[in-house]
Design a protein around this motif. Structure first.
Motif, PDB file in Angstrom:
ATOM      1  N   MET A   1       0.872  -1.256   0.103  1.00 55.63           N
ATOM      2  CA  MET A   1      -0.125  -0.077  -0.080  1.00 55.63           C
ATOM      3  C   MET A   1       0.802   1.049   0.073  1.00 55.63           C
ATOM      4  N   GLU A   2       0.658   2.138  -0.885  1.00 53.58           N
ATOM      5  CA  GLU A   2       1.445   3.282  -0.925  1.00 53.58           C
ATOM      6  C   GLU A   2       0.620   4.406  -0.528  1.00 53.58           C
ATOM      7  N   GLU A   3       1.299   5.556   0.171  1.00 53.42           N
ATOM      8  CA  GLU A   3       0.887   6.700   0.807  1.00 53.42           C
ATOM      9  C   GLU A   3       1.493   7.873   0.243  1.00 53.42           C
ATOM     10  N   ALA A   4       0.427   8.918  -0.006  1.00 57.34           N
ATOM     11  CA  ALA A   4       0.739  10.202  -0.389  1.00 57.34           C
ATOM     12  C   ALA A   4       0.380  11.354   0.464  1.00 57.34           C
ATOM     13  N   ARG A   5       0.994  12.470   0.767  1.00 53.84           N
ATOM     14  CA  ARG A   5       0.472  13.625   1.491  1.00 53.84           C
ATOM     15  C   ARG A   5       0.423  14.874   0.639  1.00 53.84           C
ATOM     16  N   ILE A   6      -0.818  15.566   0.502  1.00 55.68           N
ATOM     17  CA  ILE A   6      -0.546  16.866  -0.218  1.00 55.68           C
ATOM     18  C   ILE A   6      -1.191  17.888   0.623  1.00 55.68           C
ATOM     19  N   ARG A   7      -0.865  18.974   0.421  1.00 58.55           N
ATOM     20  CA  ARG A   7      -1.590  20.235   1.013  1.00 58.55           C
ATOM     21  C   ARG A   7      -2.752  20.640   0.265  1.00 58.55           C
ATOM     22  N   THR A   8      -3.835  20.899   0.971  1.00 56.46           N
ATOM     23  CA  THR A   8      -5.086  21.472   0.519  1.00 56.46           C
ATOM     24  C   THR A   8      -5.390  22.752   1.322  1.00 56.46           C
ATOM     25  N   PRO A   9      -6.297  23.201   0.754  1.00 49.86           N
ATOM     26  CA  PRO A   9      -6.987  24.580   1.517  1.00 49.86           C
ATOM     27  C   PRO A   9      -7.506  24.237   2.982  1.00 49.86           C
ATOM     28  N   LEU A  10      -7.764  22.781   3.047  1.00 48.31           N
ATOM     29  CA  LEU A  10      -8.495  22.455   4.058  1.00 48.31           C
ATOM     30  C   LEU A  10      -7.528  21.534   5.143  1.00 48.31           C
ATOM     31  N   GLY A  11      -6.302  21.578   4.879  1.00 50.69           N
ATOM     32  CA  GLY A  11      -5.487  20.642   5.659  1.00 50.69           C
ATOM     33  C   GLY A  11      -4.511  19.841   4.809  1.00 50.69           C
ATOM     34  N   THR A  12      -4.068  18.738   5.356  1.00 50.72           N
ATOM     35  CA  THR A  12      -3.218  17.733   4.723  1.00 50.72           C
ATOM     36  C   THR A  12      -4.292  16.697   4.122  1.00 50.72           C
ATOM     37  N   ALA A  13      -3.983  16.487   3.059  1.00 48.59           N
ATOM     38  CA  ALA A  13      -4.951  15.147   2.501  1.00 48.59           C
ATOM     39  C   ALA A  13      -3.798  13.909   2.375  1.00 48.59           C
ATOM     40  N   THR A  14      -4.226  12.886   2.860  1.00 49.32           N
ATOM     41  CA  THR A  14      -3.427  11.744   2.805  1.00 49.32           C
ATOM     42  C   THR A  14      -4.337  10.625   2.039  1.00 49.32           C
ATOM     43  N   LEU A  15      -3.533  10.144   1.053  1.00 49.53           N
ATOM     44  CA  LEU A  15      -4.102   9.222   0.109  1.00 49.53           C
ATOM     45  C   LEU A  15      -3.594   7.960   0.264  1.00 49.53           C
ATOM     46  N   ARG A  16      -4.225   7.070   0.078  1.00 47.15           N
ATOM     47  CA  ARG A  16      -3.612   5.518   0.270  1.00 47.15           C
ATOM     48  C   ARG A  16      -4.276   4.544  -0.740  1.00 47.15           C
ATOM     49  N   GLY A  17      -3.187   3.641  -1.432  1.00 48.09           N
ATOM     50  CA  GLY A  17      -3.877   2.955  -2.397  1.00 48.09           C
ATOM     51  C   GLY A  17      -2.632   2.206  -3.030  1.00 48.09           C
ATOM     52  N   ASP A  18      -3.027   1.350  -4.227  1.00 48.04           N
ATOM     53  CA  ASP A  18      -1.980   0.707  -4.835  1.00 48.04           C
ATOM     54  C   ASP A  18      -2.403   0.794  -6.364  1.00 48.04           C
ATOM     55  N   GLU A  19      -1.749  -0.187  -6.908  1.00 47.19           N
ATOM     56  CA  GLU A  19      -2.034  -0.400  -8.588  1.00 47.19           C
ATOM     57  C   GLU A  19      -3.646  -0.536  -8.934  1.00 47.19           C
ATOM     58  N   SER A  20      -4.590  -1.233  -7.999  1.00 49.37           N
ATOM     59  CA  SER A  20      -5.717  -1.267  -8.064  1.00 49.37           C
ATOM     60  C   SER A  20      -6.692  -0.147  -7.960  1.00 49.37           C
ATOM     61  N   GLY A  21      -5.997   0.721  -7.255  1.00 47.41           N
ATOM     62  CA  GLY A  21      -7.063   1.981  -6.952  1.00 47.41           C
ATOM     63  C   GLY A  21      -6.712   2.708  -5.764  1.00 47.41           C
ATOM     64  N   VAL A  22      -7.363   3.711  -5.568  1.00 45.77           N
ATOM     65  CA  VAL A  22      -7.211   4.583  -4.314  1.00 45.77           C
ATOM     66  C   VAL A  22      -8.198   4.137  -3.090  1.00 45.77           C
ATOM     67  N   CYS A  23      -7.952   3.521  -1.979  1.00 45.29           N
ATOM     68  CA  CYS A  23      -8.741   2.993  -1.130  1.00 45.29           C
ATOM     69  C   CYS A  23      -9.126   4.003  -0.121  1.00 45.29           C
ATOM     70  N   SER A  24      -8.189   5.041   0.206  1.00 44.39           N
ATOM     71  CA  SER A  24      -8.566   6.132   1.357  1.00 44.39           C
ATOM     72  C   SER A  24      -8.050   7.524   1.000  1.00 44.39           C
ATOM     73  N   ILE A  25      -8.858   8.291   1.325  1.00 45.94           N
ATOM     74  CA  ILE A  25      -8.319   9.546   1.340  1.00 45.94           C
ATOM     75  C   ILE A  25      -9.043  10.489   2.598  1.00 45.94           C
ATOM     76  N   SER A  26      -8.126  10.971   3.521  1.00 47.12           N
ATOM     77  CA  SER A  26      -8.480  11.699   4.686  1.00 47.12           C
ATOM     78  C   SER A  26      -8.063  12.901   4.661  1.00 47.12           C
ATOM     79  N   VAL A  27      -8.512  13.802   5.584  1.00 41.59           N
ATOM     80  CA  VAL A  27      -7.893  15.215   5.675  1.00 41.59           C
ATOM     81  C   VAL A  27      -7.347  15.491   7.344  1.00 41.59           C
ATOM     82  N   SER A  28      -6.642  15.980   7.508  1.00 39.92           N
ATOM     83  CA  SER A  28      -6.137  16.486   8.882  1.00 39.92           C
ATOM     84  C   SER A  28      -5.484  17.994   8.788  1.00 39.92           C
TER      85      SER A  28
END
Length: 169
Positions: A1-28
């Motif tokens: 499972m891969e993970e990425a974090r990007i800045r958004t106007p609402l906080g940090t979005a954390t994305l998790r997924g693999d080659e079959s698709g993104v399974c979660s996106i959350s914000v903090s």
């Protein structure tokens, strides 16, 4: 499972997924972005940035949210609520065919693993109230205002009106 974090106007979005698709996106809260995003999450990161810049209304990267069959049905129905529109919990339960399931629908809505992509922020109370939102009511209000064809002007800064930053992939 891969993970990425990007800045958004609402906080940090954390994305998790693999080659079959993104399974979660959350914000903090906070700004813990990554400069290098895993290739399997790059398209999702780009599309989220486009959304926040007002350039995208629908997402088309592969997703694979994990949940019960009932939750999957609710999330599928949520994806039908158009950008810039809202639906009440009662209207949502009617679309699913069982108005008595309102609590179960609200629970499934609250367990949505894909922030913004499955637009649970578009579900409001029957009286138009901003009912519970896992990301916080301030984020729900911001998202609905962002998607509104005539955004409401605020007299007071909310701290979330900053521009989306550019990221290196």
């Amino acid at each position: 499972m891969e993970e990425a974090r990007i800045r958004t106007p609402l906080g940090t979005a954390t994305l998790r997924g693999d080659e079959s698709g993104v399974c979660s996106i959350s914000v903090s809260d906070g700004h813990l972005e990554q400069e290098v995003v895993p290739e399997v999450l790059a398209q999702a990161c780009i599309q989220l940035q486009e959304y926040f810049r007002g350039e995208r209304q629908r997402f088309d990267f592969p997703i694979r949210p994990e949940g019960t069959p009932f939750q999957q049905r609710v999330w599928q129905e949520l994806r039908k609520v158009p950008y810039g529109h809202t639906l009440s919990y009662l209207e949502l339960t009617k679309k699913l065919g069982d108005v008595k399931a309102i609590r179960a629908v609200a629970s499934a809505n609250g367990r949505n693993p894909l922030w913004i992509v499955i637009p649970c922020h578009r579900i409001i109370g029957s009286d138009g109230s901003m009912t519970g939102y896992a990301g916080g009511i301030h984020r729900k209000k911001w998202l609905l205002n962002h998607e509104s064809p005539t955004p409401q002007q605020s007299l007071f800064g909310s701290g979330t009106d900053q521009a989306v930053g550019k990221h290196t992939f």
